[in-house]
Design an enzyme around this catalytic site. Structure first.
Site, PDB file in Angstrom:
ATOM      1  CG  MET A  10       3.059   0.655  14.660  1.00  0.00           C
ATOM      2  SD  MET A  10       4.831   1.013  14.985  1.00  0.00           S
ATOM      3  CE  MET A  10       5.457  -0.026  13.358  1.00  0.00           C
ATOM      4  CD  GLN A  52       2.299   9.239  18.493  1.00  0.00           C
ATOM      5  OE1 GLN A  52       1.956   8.378  18.185  1.00  0.00           O
ATOM      6  NE2 GLN A  52       1.947  10.407  18.047  1.00  0.00           N
ATOM      7  CB  THR A  83       4.781   3.131  10.968  1.00  0.00           C
ATOM      8  OG1 THR A  83       4.383   4.493  11.778  1.00  0.00           O
ATOM      9  CG2 THR A  83       6.257   2.724  11.509  1.00  0.00           C
ATOM     10  CB  THR A  85       3.500   8.603  13.270  1.00  0.00           C
ATOM     11  OG1 THR A  85       2.578   9.273  12.611  1.00  0.00           O
ATOM     12  CG2 THR A  85       3.907   8.935  14.574  1.00  0.00           C
ATOM     13  CB  CYS A 196      -0.833   8.589   7.221  1.00  0.00           C
ATOM     14  SG  CYS A 196      -1.819   7.462   8.426  1.00  0.00           S
ATOM     15  CD  GLU A 198      -3.331   3.680   8.843  1.00  0.00           C
ATOM     16  OE1 GLU A 198      -2.951   2.948   9.351  1.00  0.00           O
ATOM     17  OE2 GLU A 198      -2.420   4.884   8.465  1.00  0.00           O
TER      18      GLU A 198
END
Length: 229
Positions: A10, A52, A83, A85, A196, A198
């Site tokens: 994710m 989601q 993750t 989120t 996050c 990323e």
């Protein structure tokens, strides 16, 4: 050394970062040929993202809990969700297993308090910024948590999902995020949470005069402390 359980996918970019940082961290701490003892179950990103978007959080919890149980059966001694989120269902996942969950929000809050930060600003996915499941958990540690104005949410989401999860690092996007950090500083933020995985591809401490708290890096360091403790 304890075996670290990972629920990933994710995105896979995030999972790859976790795996690399854990192994580099063990190598740096122990030297020689040492590497991390890990077990990972990687879920299908499109599947959990669709759940989601449909607000089917019980469905998300079922998928992640099943992955967590498989990791536990494989010998993991504690669990990490790779993750931010999907920490929305962390408590449901934790209830489904018999090993501890190393919760990302607790790790970030402890890092903020260690640097005597009183307020932090969360930059992440639109969902993480617009809901309170993550910011409230940090607030329990006595910290104020800010989020960007809603006018920035769509662009941040685009940068994450259209660029960074595909490994694309775009200089204009970096400039946008750095400008946003300056705006959050003006709003009273004493530190910036890269909420996050990323985003750590895009923004570094050198890009900001505020302390930057990279969630994945902090999560990994806390896991190494536990695994090697």
């Amino acid at each position: 050394m304890q075996t670290i359980g990972l629920v990933g996918g994710m995105s896979w970019e995030s999972s790859a970062a976790y795996y690399e940082l854990l192994n580099r961290g063990v190598e740096e701490r122990l030297g020689g040929l040492h590497s991390a003892k890990t077990v990972m179950a990687s879920v299908e990103f499109a599947e959990v993202t669709a759940l989601q978007e449909a607000e089917d959080w019980d469905g998300v919890a079922d998928v992640l809990a099943a992955a967590a149980r498989s990791v536990e059966r494989a010998g993991a001694e504690f669990l990490m969700l790779c993750t931010t989120t999907f920490h929305r269902v962390a408590e449901q996942v934790e209830a489904a297993i018999d090993i501890p969950l190393l919760h990302l929000a607790d790790v970030v809050a402890e890092a903020g308090r260690a640097q005597d930060v009183e307020s932090m600003a969360l930059i992440g996915t639109r969902f993480a910024m617009s809901r309170t499941f993550f910011t409230e958990r940090i607030s329990r540690h006595g910290l104020e948590v800010l989020t960007p104005d809603a006018s920035h949410h769509d662009e941040l989401n685009r940068i994450i999902y259209d660029e960074l999860v595909h490994g694309k690092v775009v200089d204009d996007s970096r400039k946008y995020v750095v400008s946003l950090i300056d705006e959050l500083w003006d709003a009273g933020a004493g530190g910036i949470i890269l909420g996050c995985s990323e985003l750590e591809l895009l923004v570094k401490q050198a890009d900001s005069d505020l302390p930057v708290f990279p969630c994945t890096t902090l999560h990994v360091e806390a896991a190494l402390d536990r695994a090697l403790g």
